[in-house]
Design an enzyme around this catalytic site. Structure first.
Site, PDB file in Angstrom:
ATOM      1  N   GLU A   1     -24.970 -16.863 -14.035  1.00 10.41           N
ATOM      2  CA  GLU A   1     -24.206 -15.911 -13.219  1.00 10.41           C
ATOM      3  C   GLU A   1     -24.870 -15.766 -11.856  1.00 10.41           C
ATOM      4  OE1 GLU A   1     -24.739 -12.318 -15.439  1.00 10.41           O
ATOM      5  OE2 GLU A   1     -23.690 -13.093 -17.194  1.00 10.41           O
TER       6      GLU A   1
ATOM      7  N   CYS B   1     -19.319  -2.225  34.753  1.00 10.35           N
ATOM      8  CA  CYS B   1     -18.775  -1.508  35.913  1.00 10.35           C
ATOM      9  C   CYS B   1     -19.785  -1.341  37.044  1.00 10.35           C
ATOM     10  CB  CYS B   1     -18.247  -0.145  35.498  1.00 10.35           C
ATOM     11  SG  CYS B   1     -19.565   1.006  35.060  1.00 10.35           S
TER      12      CYS B   1
ATOM     13  N   ASP C   1     -26.621  -8.987  -5.146  1.00 16.65           N
ATOM     14  CA  ASP C   1     -27.646  -8.185  -4.492  1.00 16.65           C
ATOM     15  C   ASP C   1     -27.100  -6.791  -4.191  1.00 16.65           C
ATOM     16  OD1 ASP C   1     -30.079  -7.626  -3.519  1.00 16.65           O
ATOM     17  OD2 ASP C   1     -29.877  -8.756  -1.664  1.00 16.65           O
TER      18      ASP C   1
ATOM     19  N   ASP D   1       0.837  -1.199   0.000  1.00 15.24           N
ATOM     20  CA  ASP D   1       0.000   0.000   0.000  1.00 15.24           C
ATOM     21  C   ASP D   1       0.873   1.251   0.000  1.00 15.24           C
ATOM     22  OD1 ASP D   1      -1.967  -1.811   0.163  1.00 15.24           O
ATOM     23  OD2 ASP D   1      -2.807  -1.117   2.079  1.00 15.24           O
ATOM     24  N   ALA D   2       1.948   1.175   0.786  1.00 11.31           N
ATOM     25  CA  ALA D   2       2.813   2.352   0.912  1.00 11.31           C
ATOM     26  C   ALA D   2       3.439   2.697  -0.447  1.00 11.31           C
ATOM     27  CB  ALA D   2       3.894   2.093   1.939  1.00 11.31           C
TER      28      ALA D   2
ATOM     29  N   ASP E   1       0.783   4.224  -2.589  1.00 12.35           N
ATOM     30  CA  ASP E   1       0.509   5.607  -2.176  1.00 12.35           C
ATOM     31  C   ASP E   1       1.580   6.558  -2.695  1.00 12.35           C
ATOM     32  OD1 ASP E   1      -1.696   4.704  -0.915  1.00 12.35           O
ATOM     33  OD2 ASP E   1      -0.873   4.824   1.118  1.00 12.35           O
TER      34      ASP E   1
ATOM     35  N   CYS F   1     -24.694  -0.971  34.837  1.00 11.95           N
ATOM     36  CA  CYS F   1     -23.806  -1.382  33.743  1.00 11.95           C
ATOM     37  C   CYS F   1     -23.260  -2.776  33.998  1.00 11.95           C
ATOM     38  CB  CYS F   1     -22.664  -0.383  33.615  1.00 11.95           C
ATOM     39  SG  CYS F   1     -21.389  -0.927  32.485  1.00 11.95           S
TER      40      CYS F   1
ATOM     41  N   LYS G   1     -29.054 -16.784 -18.487  1.00  7.60           N
ATOM     42  CA  LYS G   1     -29.300 -16.057 -19.733  1.00  7.60           C
ATOM     43  C   LYS G   1     -29.042 -16.975 -20.921  1.00  7.60           C
ATOM     44  CE  LYS G   1     -27.566 -11.911 -17.483  1.00  7.60           C
ATOM     45  NZ  LYS G   1     -26.449 -10.977 -17.282  1.00  7.60           N
TER      46      LYS G   1
ATOM     47  N   CYS H   1     -23.966   3.753  29.750  1.00  6.15           N
ATOM     48  CA  CYS H   1     -23.206   3.822  30.978  1.00  6.15           C
ATOM     49  C   CYS H   1     -22.380   5.100  30.868  1.00  6.15           C
ATOM     50  CB  CYS H   1     -22.296   2.602  31.085  1.00  6.15           C
ATOM     51  SG  CYS H   1     -20.985   2.818  32.281  1.00  6.15           S
TER      52      CYS H   1
ATOM     53  N   TYR I   1     -19.272  -5.017 -10.466  1.00  4.19           N
ATOM     54  CA  TYR I   1     -19.130  -6.246 -11.249  1.00  4.19           C
ATOM     55  C   TYR I   1     -19.886  -6.051 -12.558  1.00  4.19           C
ATOM     56  CZ  TYR I   1     -17.249  -9.401  -7.653  1.00  4.19           C
ATOM     57  OH  TYR I   1     -16.452 -10.042  -6.741  1.00  4.19           O
TER      58      TYR I   1
ATOM     59  N   LYS J   1     -26.674 -13.935  -8.975  1.00  5.88           N
ATOM     60  CA  LYS J   1     -27.474 -12.712  -8.975  1.00  5.88           C
ATOM     61  C   LYS J   1     -27.002 -11.880  -7.799  1.00  5.88           C
ATOM     62  CE  LYS J   1     -32.179 -10.993  -9.506  1.00  5.88           C
ATOM     63  NZ  LYS J   1     -32.183  -9.947  -8.505  1.00  5.88           N
TER      64      LYS J   1
ATOM     65  N   LYS K   1     -34.293 -17.739  -7.844  1.00  2.60           N
ATOM     66  CA  LYS K   1     -33.997 -17.158  -6.534  1.00  2.60           C
ATOM     67  C   LYS K   1     -33.832 -18.222  -5.459  1.00  2.60           C
ATOM     68  CE  LYS K   1     -35.611 -13.091  -5.679  1.00  2.60           C
ATOM     69  NZ  LYS K   1     -35.113 -11.756  -5.395  1.00  2.60           N
TER      70      LYS K   1
ATOM     71  N   CYS L   1     -15.373   3.065  32.949  1.00  3.63           N
ATOM     72  CA  CYS L   1     -15.948   1.733  32.825  1.00  3.63           C
ATOM     73  C   CYS L   1     -15.012   0.829  32.007  1.00  3.63           C
ATOM     74  CB  CYS L   1     -17.307   1.849  32.136  1.00  3.63           C
ATOM     75  SG  CYS L   1     -17.968   0.285  31.576  1.00  3.63           S
TER      76      CYS L   1
ATOM     77  N   ARG M   1     -30.231   2.226 -12.552  1.00  2.04           N
ATOM     78  CA  ARG M   1     -31.237   1.604 -13.400  1.00  2.04           C
ATOM     79  C   ARG M   1     -32.529   2.415 -13.382  1.00  2.04           C
ATOM     80  NH1 ARG M   1     -35.149  -2.351 -12.068  1.00  2.04           N
ATOM     81  NH2 ARG M   1     -35.978  -3.310 -13.943  1.00  2.04           N
TER      82      ARG M   1
ATOM     83  N   LEU N   1     -36.153  -9.003 -14.435  1.00  2.00           N
ATOM     84  CA  LEU N   1     -36.118 -10.438 -14.739  1.00  2.00           C
ATOM     85  C   LEU N   1     -37.353 -11.160 -14.233  1.00  2.00           C
ATOM     86  CD1 LEU N   1     -32.424 -11.090 -13.645  1.00  2.00           C
ATOM     87  CD2 LEU N   1     -33.280 -11.332 -15.975  1.00  2.00           C
TER      88      LEU N   1
HETATM   89  S1  IVH Z   1     -29.038  -9.113 -16.070  1.00  2.00           S
HETATM   90  C1  IVH Z   1     -32.418  -8.649 -18.656  1.00  2.00           C
HETATM   91  N1  IVH Z   1     -27.296 -10.229 -14.486  1.00  2.00           N
HETATM   92  O1  IVH Z   1     -31.130  -8.238 -11.105  1.00  2.00           O
HETATM   93  C2  IVH Z   1     -31.196  -8.590 -17.897  1.00  2.00           C
HETATM   94  N2  IVH Z   1     -28.946  -8.813 -13.521  1.00  2.00           N
HETATM   95  O2  IVH Z   1     -34.054  -8.311 -11.825  1.00  2.00           O
HETATM   96  C3  IVH Z   1     -31.413  -8.062 -16.519  1.00  2.00           C
HETATM   97  N3  IVH Z   1     -28.762  -8.543 -11.112  1.00  2.00           N
HETATM   98  O3  IVH Z   1     -31.700  -4.910 -12.017  1.00  2.00           O
HETATM   99  C4  IVH Z   1     -30.195  -7.831 -15.811  1.00  2.00           C
HETATM  100  N4  IVH Z   1     -26.999  -9.823 -10.847  1.00  2.00           N
HETATM  101  O4  IVH Z   1     -29.833  -5.390 -10.369  1.00  2.00           O
HETATM  102  C5  IVH Z   1     -28.363  -9.418 -14.567  1.00  2.00           C
HETATM  103  N5  IVH Z   1     -25.684 -11.265 -13.194  1.00  2.00           N
HETATM  104  C6  IVH Z   1     -26.737 -10.449 -13.286  1.00  2.00           C
HETATM  105  C7  IVH Z   1     -27.309  -9.822 -12.161  1.00  2.00           C
HETATM  106  C8  IVH Z   1     -28.424  -9.012 -12.332  1.00  2.00           C
HETATM  107  C9  IVH Z   1     -27.884  -9.044 -10.242  1.00  2.00           C
HETATM  108  C10 IVH Z   1     -29.895  -7.659 -10.750  1.00  2.00           C
HETATM  109  C11 IVH Z   1     -29.869  -6.328 -11.417  1.00  2.00           C
HETATM  110  C12 IVH Z   1     -31.152  -6.185 -12.147  1.00  2.00           C
HETATM  111  C13 IVH Z   1     -32.018  -7.211 -11.500  1.00  2.00           C
HETATM  112  C14 IVH Z   1     -33.005  -7.733 -12.476  1.00  2.00           C
END
Ligand code: IVH
Length: 670
Positions: free
Chosen positions: A117, A416, A121, A36-37, A40, A413, A295, A431, A229, A119, A319, A436, A140, A86
């Site tokens: 892939e 203490c 969050d 890191d140094a 920097d 507490c 997909k 406290c 990502y 999904k 999901k 303490c 979005r 989706l």
């Molecule tokens: S593709 C039609 N790929 O899921 C394609 N979405 O419900 C739609 N998300 O708004 C997006 N990981 O926030 C895609 N590998 C991934 C994803 C992904 C998370 C989320 C994204 C999107 C929502 C769709």
């Protein structure tokens, strides 16, 4: 011989390439090559050169990632191509039905090639690259238009600011889509900092990412550990990119972070296998995922399938089941943190929640306990959402045993034994005993942590021992420790003691903002500490600063000002400050990137063609204390106009905003 501008420009370019390379190694590939140094140092070299020769600053310079722009609100911009959502499935049968529909849509009786892939969050965003340069980034939003959060996205290290020349010329417009997330571990750290400074904590890492991205002050975003990502591109008709896999490979080679668990899966049963594998992987990942996105790989097939309403027919989100479990509340323990807040912790009968054995959960505070109507012996539903420590979300009253015991908040507490109080308007019991033991320990841990003066080797275990042996009563005492004090401690060998003393010594010269943050004043985290350090280069002046002085500093405000005042008027804190000085802590003056200057408080918008690139003027204005924003509004002070100014000039005229040229800007500066 002094260097020519051309030589300098080459030198700066080389530096940027180096920085970008190491940045990518660290943030994208997770395999840092230098310390890191050392990093920097390179970065400081670049900053120094850019400061000396502002004409060399460019929008894609890594120096532009620190964030400084403050927006009033985000403007809404349309997506050129809609960002779809989706369809969802939750079982293998439902997925099989989806696969069936795809086969029918493609009139195919062969296995479909999918790309699977995780999904992620977080928050979906779109990044627009024009001629290779990262130009605009949008959320979005509702899918048709989103908020322009470019300055905030620019601060994310895993977003390349420039693409390779080859890609730039092949795709003069490239829209990259992906998810901004916060790692679970980083989220925990952030919440800890927020909690420590009495700010509202975030419910989960998704909120952590979303909240950080929607900061109006991009320097706050810059301080948050966000990752981007990439998961796709918006166009389906770019030459040479005919599938999701090709798109992902291209993005990867351009330096985007790509999820390591994404791959092609041919046929329904391979997809199912991939899903089961991901389900198992999930608890071990340091980021939240809530399912798998599947997909159809070929873009041609995607186009054939088309879309229904707002979701494509070529993709689906499978999901995971919610991460909840039932268990029994065995007991409630109360712990005391460095600020004296007493926190109830639920002790649970151990239970597995998505692969992790859980035996305690957070109950937050007395109000939460009352709201849940929870008693010892109750059967409760716990949920792991984002946080490592789960929450109790429900009490199953129908299972309440006869002998269930109400939870009594302690009046003293637990550390203490001094009486605790609940200040009016607060949800927490505190406290108030400065000495303490739990607080002393907590303060020392915080002082020595990365958020503070960062003393290597001084963690929880050692802090506990130092406090228990009464070697340390407040953090300043560490500056008086001697080797012979340390040697009798557990697991403390000669070498270790020496290293610790060296690390303590190093912290004497910590940067002023670090020292201020280390004090643990409520509300004074990294950002406020930087502001204070820049304002009070003479540290002693901060000690005697008055409320009015403090609250007028941009970024401080009345509440923090009051906390600072209260902190320094406390006798024990005063003593600690004296001890820090006597112990050799340096309080070296600190310089924030010059925010003060003749243009302080003035907001500029730049338009038209000027004699030098826009970033030059932006930097010039900012270095003199001014602000540069993207669009003209009633709060704009000046419109800096070059030739061919366009619509911004019209708007400025309408709003009565003064339009100035380069000459007038120079005059303002002098
Ligand atoms: S593709 C039609 N790929 O899921 C394609 N979405 O419900 C739609 N998300 O708004 C997006 N990981 O926030 C895609 N590998 C991934 C994803 C992904 C998370 C989320 C994204 C999107 C929502 C769709």
């Amino acid at each position: 011989m002094p260097k020519t501008l051309k030589q300098l420009s080459r030198q700066v370019q080389k530096l940027r390439e180096k920085i970008n390379y190491y940045n990518r190694k660290y943030h994208v590939d997770d395999s840092p090559e230098i310390s890191d140094a050392a990093f920097d140092k390179l970065f400081e070299q670049l900053l120094a050169l850019e400061k000396q020769y502002p004409e060399l600053v460019s929008a894609d310079s890594p120096s532009q990632r620190v964030g400084s722009e403050v927006s009033k609100k985000f403007e809404n911009l349309p997506h050129r191509i809609q960002m779809l959502s989706l369809q969802k499935v939750t079982t293998a049968e439902e997925f099989a039905a989806f696969d069936q529909r795809v086969s029918e849509g493609l009139e195919s009786n062969q296995d479909i090639e999918y790309y699977t892939e995780p999904k992620l969050d977080g928050l979906a965003v779109e990044l627009i690259y024009r001629n290779g340069l990262f130009e605009t980034g949008l959320t979005r939003g509702d899918g048709s238009s989103g908020e322009n959060i470019t300055p905030n996205l620019r601060t994310i290290r895993t977003i390349p600011l420039r693409l390779s020349e080859q890609i730039a010329s092949k795709y003069p417009l490239l829209e990259v889509r992906g998810e901004v997330i916060m790692r679970k571990s980083d989220f925990e750290k952030l919440n800890e900092t927020l909690r420590a400074s009495n700010q509202t904590t975030l419910a989960n890492s998704r909120n952590g990412a979303a909240g950080s991205l929607r900061q109006l002050d991009s320097s706050i975003t810059a301080s948050r550990p966000l990752l981007f990502y990439a998961f796709g591109i918006s166009d389906r008709e770019l030459p040479g990119i005919d599938s999701q896999q090709t798109a992902i490979e291209l993005l990867k080679s351009e330096g985007f972070k790509i999820n390591e668990h994404a791959h092609s899966s041919v046929g329904k049963s391979k997809v199912e296998k991939a899903f089961n594998k991901l389900t198992k992987k999930r608890p071990t990942l340091d980021y939240e995922i809530d399912g798998m996105v599947i997909k159809v790989n070929s873009f041609e097939e995607q186009t054939m399938l088309g879309q229904i309403a707002r979701a494509p027919r070529w993709a689906v989100a499978w999901k995971f089941e919610a991460e909840q479990a039932e268990t029994i509340l065995l007991d409630v323990e109360f712990s005391v943190g460095r600020t004296g807040v007493v926190t109830p912790v639920a002790k649970l009968k151990p239970v597995k929640v998505s692969g992790v054995t859980v035996s305690s959960a957070s109950l937050h505070n007395e109000d939460e306990i009352k709201a849940l109507d929870i008693r010892i012996g109750d059967t409760v539903v716990i949920q792991r959402a984002g946080e490592v420590i789960p929450d109790v979300i429900e009490v199953l009253l129908e299972h309440r045993p006869k002998n269930s015991k109400p939870i009594k908040f302690p009046s003293r507490c637990p550390s203490c034994d001094r009486a605790v109080t609940r200040p009016s308007g607060e949800a927490a019991y505190r406290c108030l005993n400065f000495s303490c033991p739990s607080q002393v320990e907590g303060r020392l841990i915080y002082f020595a942590s990365k958020a503070g003066v960062d003393i290597d080797g001084l963690g929880e275990k050692l802090a506990r021992q130092l406090c228990q042996q009464e070697l340390v009563k407040d953090p300043a005492d560490i500056y008086f420790l001697k080797k012979e004090d340390l040697l009798p401690l557990d697991l403390m060998a000669d070498k270790k003691a020496e290293n610790l003393l060296a690390a303590i010594d190093k912290s004497r010269r910590a940067e002023l903002p670090k020292i201020i943050a280390a004090l643990g004043i409520i509300g004074v985290g990294e950002t406020a500490a930087k502001i204070l350090a820049a304002e009070f280069t003479d540290f002693d002046k901060l000690l005697i600063a008055e409320q009015e002085t403090l609250e007028t500093i941009a970024g401080i405000g009345p509440v923090i000002a009051e906390n600072i005042l209260a902190f320094f008027s406390d006798k024990s804190h005063r003593r600690m400050m004296d001890k820090l000085k006597a112990g050799g802590v340096k309080f070296l003056p600190y310089k924030l990137k010059s925010k003060a200057g003749v243009l302080l408080g003035k907001t500029f918008v730049i338009t038209g063609t000027l004699s030098k690139p826009r970033p030059y003027f932006k930097k010039l204005i900012e270095d003199n204390g001014g602000k540069v924003t993207g669009s003209v509004s009633s709060s704009t002070d000046y419109l800096l106009c070059g030739t061919k100014p366009g619509s911004k000039e019209v708007k400025a005229k309408k709003l009565g905003v003064e339009a100035i040229g380069e000459k007038r800007l120079k005059a303002l500066l002098s």
